[in-house]
Design an enzyme around this catalytic site. Structure first.
Site, mmCIF file in Angstrom:
data_model
loop_
_atom_site.group_PDB
_atom_site.id
_atom_site.type_symbol
_atom_site.label_atom_id
_atom_site.label_comp_id
_atom_site.label_asym_id
_atom_site.label_seq_id
_atom_site.Cartn_x
_atom_site.Cartn_y
_atom_site.Cartn_z
ATOM 1 N N HIS A 155 -0.805 -0.831 13.646
ATOM 2 C CA HIS A 155 0.084 0.292 13.359
ATOM 3 C C HIS A 155 0.134 1.240 14.244
ATOM 4 O O HIS A 155 1.020 1.984 14.492
ATOM 5 C CB HIS A 155 -0.060 0.713 11.864
ATOM 6 C CG HIS A 155 -1.284 1.871 11.896
ATOM 7 N ND1 HIS A 155 -2.542 1.425 12.116
ATOM 8 C CD2 HIS A 155 -1.144 3.010 12.041
ATOM 9 C CE1 HIS A 155 -3.367 2.526 11.779
ATOM 10 N NE2 HIS A 155 -2.405 3.540 12.162
HETATM 11 C C1 UD1 Z 1 0.727 8.083 10.782
HETATM 12 C C2 UD1 Z 1 -0.195 8.931 11.686
HETATM 13 C C3 UD1 Z 1 -1.337 7.725 12.187
HETATM 14 C C4 UD1 Z 1 -2.110 7.252 11.052
HETATM 15 C C5 UD1 Z 1 -1.200 6.464 10.140
HETATM 16 C C6 UD1 Z 1 -2.109 5.730 9.078
HETATM 17 C C7 UD1 Z 1 0.885 10.580 12.984
HETATM 18 C C8 UD1 Z 1 1.452 10.888 14.254
HETATM 19 N N1 UD1 Z 1 0.272 9.272 12.743
HETATM 20 O O1 UD1 Z 1 1.101 6.806 11.459
HETATM 21 O O2 UD1 Z 1 -2.419 8.607 12.912
HETATM 22 O O3 UD1 Z 1 -2.909 6.318 11.809
HETATM 23 O O4 UD1 Z 1 -0.317 7.274 9.743
HETATM 24 O O5 UD1 Z 1 -1.505 4.899 8.425
HETATM 25 O O6 UD1 Z 1 0.478 11.374 12.117
HETATM 26 N N2 UD1 Z 1 7.041 4.697 6.464
HETATM 27 C C9 UD1 Z 1 7.040 4.079 5.231
HETATM 28 N N3 UD1 Z 1 6.287 4.577 4.225
HETATM 29 C C10 UD1 Z 1 5.598 5.384 4.289
HETATM 30 C C11 UD1 Z 1 5.259 5.887 5.542
HETATM 31 C C12 UD1 Z 1 5.970 5.393 6.503
HETATM 32 O O7 UD1 Z 1 7.996 3.129 5.104
HETATM 33 O O8 UD1 Z 1 4.890 6.026 3.141
HETATM 34 C C13 UD1 Z 1 7.562 4.081 7.720
HETATM 35 C C14 UD1 Z 1 8.674 4.657 7.984
HETATM 36 O O9 UD1 Z 1 9.805 4.013 8.651
HETATM 37 C C15 UD1 Z 1 8.129 5.634 9.099
HETATM 38 C C16 UD1 Z 1 7.064 4.720 9.770
HETATM 39 O O10 UD1 Z 1 6.485 4.179 8.631
HETATM 40 O O11 UD1 Z 1 9.236 6.116 10.247
HETATM 41 C C17 UD1 Z 1 6.097 5.473 10.644
HETATM 42 O O12 UD1 Z 1 5.481 6.673 9.729
HETATM 43 P P1 UD1 Z 1 4.897 7.907 10.336
HETATM 44 O O13 UD1 Z 1 3.955 8.725 9.056
HETATM 45 O O14 UD1 Z 1 5.629 8.769 11.236
HETATM 46 O O15 UD1 Z 1 3.329 7.317 11.110
HETATM 47 P P2 UD1 Z 1 2.506 6.038 10.919
HETATM 48 O O16 UD1 Z 1 2.884 5.187 11.858
HETATM 49 O O17 UD1 Z 1 2.433 5.899 9.429
HETATM 50 N N1 UDP Z 2 -6.188 0.120 4.272
HETATM 51 C C1 UDP Z 2 -5.735 -0.255 2.861
HETATM 52 N N2 UDP Z 2 -4.742 -1.265 2.810
HETATM 53 C C2 UDP Z 2 -4.297 -1.912 3.931
HETATM 54 C C3 UDP Z 2 -4.708 -1.489 5.160
HETATM 55 C C4 UDP Z 2 -5.609 -0.531 5.066
HETATM 56 O O1 UDP Z 2 -6.149 0.229 1.875
HETATM 57 O O2 UDP Z 2 -3.594 -2.834 3.778
HETATM 58 C C5 UDP Z 2 -7.233 1.304 4.426
HETATM 59 C C6 UDP Z 2 -8.423 0.898 4.962
HETATM 60 O O3 UDP Z 2 -9.445 0.357 4.250
HETATM 61 C C7 UDP Z 2 -8.816 2.195 5.794
HETATM 62 C C8 UDP Z 2 -7.496 2.931 5.857
HETATM 63 O O4 UDP Z 2 -6.491 2.210 4.973
HETATM 64 O O5 UDP Z 2 -9.472 3.074 5.071
HETATM 65 C C9 UDP Z 2 -7.080 2.942 7.473
HETATM 66 O O6 UDP Z 2 -5.790 3.645 7.288
HETATM 67 P P1 UDP Z 2 -4.902 3.202 8.611
HETATM 68 O O7 UDP Z 2 -5.200 2.095 9.150
HETATM 69 O O8 UDP Z 2 -3.507 3.332 8.017
HETATM 70 O O9 UDP Z 2 -4.629 4.661 9.539
HETATM 71 P P2 UDP Z 2 -6.197 4.931 10.846
HETATM 72 O O10 UDP Z 2 -7.400 4.822 10.082
HETATM 73 O O11 UDP Z 2 -5.905 4.222 12.016
HETATM 74 O O12 UDP Z 2 -5.849 6.389 10.941
#
Ligand code: UD1
Ligand code: UDP
Length: 360
Positions: A207
């Protein structure tokens, strides 16, 4: 008072042990959710599974550009801290490197509220990552730097941070894994659900914006998975992050039907899948840590990592997004002896952090 701020999936999972420690010690706190993540499977499912209290506040900031999201969180948190009369003797706790973390810490520090940064001192040395900017800035405005490892402490010291502010606590992800792995094995059954056998499938997550928003890199990852399927002929399970789903659709990337794209999973199902995978491929920070803790070989779909401990102990290899390199690294990693040790602590980090804050 302590305000615990969280907003995304990994923050909910990694703050859970800190929240639990506050409950255990009868420490008063506010729980503030920014609403950066809001879909059921990115948010509420974790509150339910980890039995967390409902947040006192939810800012509902949702998705947006970095500026928009950061600004909304900053103004929202500021209002709450003023309303709740937070001051110099109070503390805001943030965890990790998201926009929620930096904006929450900034709001607090401008009001002279102390900031505690859980997971301080991580560096990928790659500033294209939005998270690298967030973690560096957050470290700089923090009063308590909760470094997960001696390595992260060393990084902070080398950047001139005062040693009195740094506390090596382990990473709270170990607490979460230890507290939930047995529950996962008892409560959920992913093998029947997805028609797979223990130790006979690959698990994938991706992601990172700098991977999935770039067509060549996302295509490279998918190409690597196709090569792996052709060689091993076992299921590839890919719980797909909403950002990645959006980008696969936008770029119109076609996936081999042997890659099972599924909805993001709850923590219990994901843990069970992870613990029993033949190998994990990921660009996630938390998943690199968990694979290492669970002694499951990991190949990281990035050119760098802020979790070098996982590579140093022998649990992880960096592959980037080139299909042939991914394929080679999987072949190298898959037969590796799994006797490495967990570098992230003993699973008592949540309690340690709260004890340090309370001065005990
Ligand atoms: C964010 C964090 C990243 C973290 C990740 C965990 C920042 C800059 N990024 O990235 O560090 O690793 O969360 O998963 O803070 N969306 C949904 N539902 C949701 C949330 C998001 O559909 O509940 C979709 C939306 O289209 C959105 C996109 O995901 O535009 C990205 O969401 P965003 O929170 O901006 O960044 P992440 O990629 O989730
Ligand atoms: N995770 C989860 N379901 C999923 C994928 C990840 O519960 O389908 C959990 C995973 O066990 C870990 C956390 O989400 O604890 C990691 O989050 P993510 O990869 O979104 O973010 P990052 O750690 O890179 O910030």
């Amino acid at each position: 008072m302590i305000a615990i701020i969280l907003g995304t999936r990994p923050e909910i999972i990694k703050m859970a042990p800190v929240i639990r420690a506050c409950e255990k010690e009868n420490i008063e706190y506010h729980l503030i959710h920014t609403g950066q993540h809001y879909s059921y499977e990115m948010d509420k499912i974790f509150f339910q599974e980890l039995e967390l209290p409902k947040a006192d506040y939810n800012l509902d900031v949702g998705s947006g550009t970095h500026g928009e999201q950061t600004a909304k969180i900053l103004t929202g948190i500021e209002k709450i801290l003023i309303k709740e009369r937070y001051g110099r003797n109070d503390m805001v706790l943030v965890e990790g490197d998201t926009n929620t973390v930096f904006a929450g810490a900034l709001a607090a520090s401008k009001l002279h509220v102390k900031v505690g940064h859980v997971e301080a001192g991580l560096r990928s040395y790659f500033r294209d990552m939005p998270e690298e900017i967030n973690r560096i800035l957050t470290d700089h405005i923090s009063d308590y730097l909760f470094a997960p490892t001696e390595n992260s402490k060393k990084i902070l010291l080398s950047e001139g941070f005062e040693k009195e502010k740094i506390f090596v606590t382990g990473n709270t992800i170990v607490d979460s894994v230890y507290q939930n792995i047995e529950i996962a094995e008892k409560k959920v059954g992913v093998f029947e659900k997805f028609g797979i056998e223990r130790k006979n499938y690959f698990l994938v997550t991706a992601h990172r914006a700098e991977n999935v928003d770039v067509v060549e890199r996302l295509t490279g990852i998918i190409g690597g998975l196709n090569l792996i399927y052709d060689e091993f002929r076992i299921p590839i399970i890919f719980p797909i992050h909403p950002r990645t789903k959006k980008m696969i659709e936008k770029f119109n990337i076609k996936l081999n039907e042997n890659i099972q794209l599924i909805k993001p999973l709850g923590f219990l199902e994901f843990l069970q899948l992870e613990a029993n995978a033949k190998l994990v491929l990921t660009d996630s920070g938390g998943v690199q840590e968990e694979a290492c803790i669970l002694k499951v070989p990991c190949v990281t779909l990035r050119d760098n990592t802020e979790r070098p401990e996982t590579v140093e102990v022998g649990g992880n290899l960096l592959a980037g997004c080139d299909p042939n390199v991914i394929f080679d690294k999987v072949n190298l990693m898959i037969n590796r002896d799994r006797s490495w040790s967990n570098p992230f602590g003993d699973g008592k980090s949540g309690e340690k952090i709260i004890r340090i804050i309370e001065g005990n």
